[in-house]
Design an enzyme around this catalytic site. Structure first.
Site, PDB file in Angstrom:
ATOM      1  N   SER A 113       1.342   4.660   4.473  1.00 56.48           N
ATOM      2  CA  SER A 113       1.440   6.062   4.287  1.00 56.48           C
ATOM      3  C   SER A 113       2.555   6.429   3.207  1.00 56.48           C
ATOM      4  CB  SER A 113       1.461   6.797   5.589  1.00 56.48           C
ATOM      5  OG  SER A 113       1.430   8.061   5.572  1.00 56.48           O
ATOM      6  N   GLU A 230      -6.563   5.040   0.245  1.00 51.47           N
ATOM      7  CA  GLU A 230      -7.177   5.827   1.504  1.00 51.47           C
ATOM      8  C   GLU A 230      -6.366   7.345   1.766  1.00 51.47           C
ATOM      9  OE1 GLU A 230      -4.855   6.578   4.184  1.00 51.47           O
ATOM     10  OE2 GLU A 230      -2.931   5.844   3.583  1.00 51.47           O
ATOM     11  N   HIS A 301      -5.156   5.693   7.722  1.00 54.08           N
ATOM     12  CA  HIS A 301      -4.533   6.264   8.913  1.00 54.08           C
ATOM     13  C   HIS A 301      -5.267   6.345  10.294  1.00 54.08           C
ATOM     14  CE1 HIS A 301      -1.885   7.875   5.925  1.00 54.08           C
ATOM     15  NE2 HIS A 301      -1.151   8.377   6.826  1.00 54.08           N
TER      16      HIS A 301
END
Length: 331
Positions: A113, A230, A301
């Site tokens: 992330s 992503e 995620h």
């Protein structure tokens, strides 16, 4: 030149640091369980001095976060560093990092992330291969964690090449709030959008965070790379459109014409993406016409996730939906 950190063995010390959000946001129950899981691997767990500091943004000062990161790299007893969790401000640290210190004390650095900014910058500035994978808080997950743990062990305790295979089931629920009431979905496997063969150096991670590096001294070269990207659902309600324009921003980067393939992580349910929409986005971009594009992969995620090396080497051979081979051959 690439620098690969040493593999882990039983008895090694793992340092937990908070380069984005504070450990304070994680419940003590989940902290204790995560420690238990990591110790069961034979690892010794220690924490950075400032991990529990918490400001109005649920983070801590740049100085505190940089100090903990430097201390972890400098400590010869520490063999790997895990981020507590993601957040939104890890890129604040980039110009304050001592890249020579990091280069001269190579070790595993893992997270995902928001940690994407640090991982790609460190690889670009030092050549040290970093790792997108579970964070310390991820190890508190009690159900559906086997796939994640298996890949973590393969990447960090073993040296053999690794085939990326799809998990059987996945989840994107708030598991950390209620470990007993979980929702899992059957994984339909890879979405092969463009077939082909490719081999290249892995860069990327979280798309919106990777985009923060564009036009800076911390952006890695795209020459001969395989992009792993992503997207999170922070812009819920506008996610698909945001993904489209963020991806376009990557395509506008220097040397994108030298990118060998694009691999896309699985989207959360609330993201609103499906194969039809993704196909429209991919086919609208001429620059992607002649490279392999594969989506719905186990990173991002959702859980579970595989661990992959930023700076490592990936090899792809994708003929059709039944013959998709994706291998980490240098990690």
């Amino acid at each position: 030149m690439k620098i690969f950190p040493g593999k882990l063995k039983k008895g090694d010390e793992i340092r937990i640091i908070a380069p984005a959000l504070s450990l304070k946001i994680v419940s003590q129950k989940n902290i204790d369980y995560a420690i238990q899981v990591l110790e069961a691997l034979g690892l010794k767990i220690t924490f950075g001095k400032h991990v529990n500091e918490q400001d109005i943004f649920s983070s801590s000062s740049i100085q505190s976060r940089v100090e903990d990161l430097h201390a972890a790299f400098q400590d010869s007893n520490v063999k790997a560093i895990l981020a507590v969790i993601g957040g939104s401000n890890a890129n604040q640290l980039l110009k304050y990092l001592d890249y020579d210190l990091i280069k001269n004390n190579p070790k595993i650095f893992c997270g995902f992330s928001d940690i994407t900014a640090l991982q790609n910058a460190i690889f670009h500035k030092t050549g040290l291969v970093t790792y997108s994978g579970p964070q310390f808080s991820s190890f508190a997950m009690k159900k559906g964690f086997e796939y994640t743990l298996d890949f973590f062990k393969k990447v960090f305790f073993e040296s053999a090449p690794i085939s990326l295979i799809s998990s059987h089931a996945w989840s994107d629920d708030e598991w950390f709030l209620d470990q007993s009431n979980r929702t899992f979905y059957i994984n339909e496997g890879f979405w092969l959008i463009h077939s082909g063969k490719a081999k290249g150096t892995i860069v990327g991670g979280n798309l919106s965070t990777f985009q923060l590096l564009h036009g800076t001294a911390y952006m890695p070269s795209l020459v001969d790379t395989i992009l792993f990207l992503e997207a999170d659902s922070i812009t819920e309600g506008h996610c698909v459109a945001e993904f489209d324009r963020y991806l376009q921003s990557v395509i506008h980067q220097t040397h994108f014409d030298k990118v060998k393939a694009l691999l896309i992580g699985r989207f959360e349910k609330k993201f609103g993406m499906d194969l039809e929409k993704l196909n429209l986005i991919i086919e609208s971009k001429q620059e992607l016409k002649n490279i392999p594009v594969i989506a719905n992969m186990d990173f991002g995620h959702t859980m579970p996730m595989f661990t992959f090396p930023i700076g490592g080497t990936c090899e792809i051979n994708a003929k059709d939906n039944s013959t998709v081979s994706i291998n980490l051959i240098e990690l």
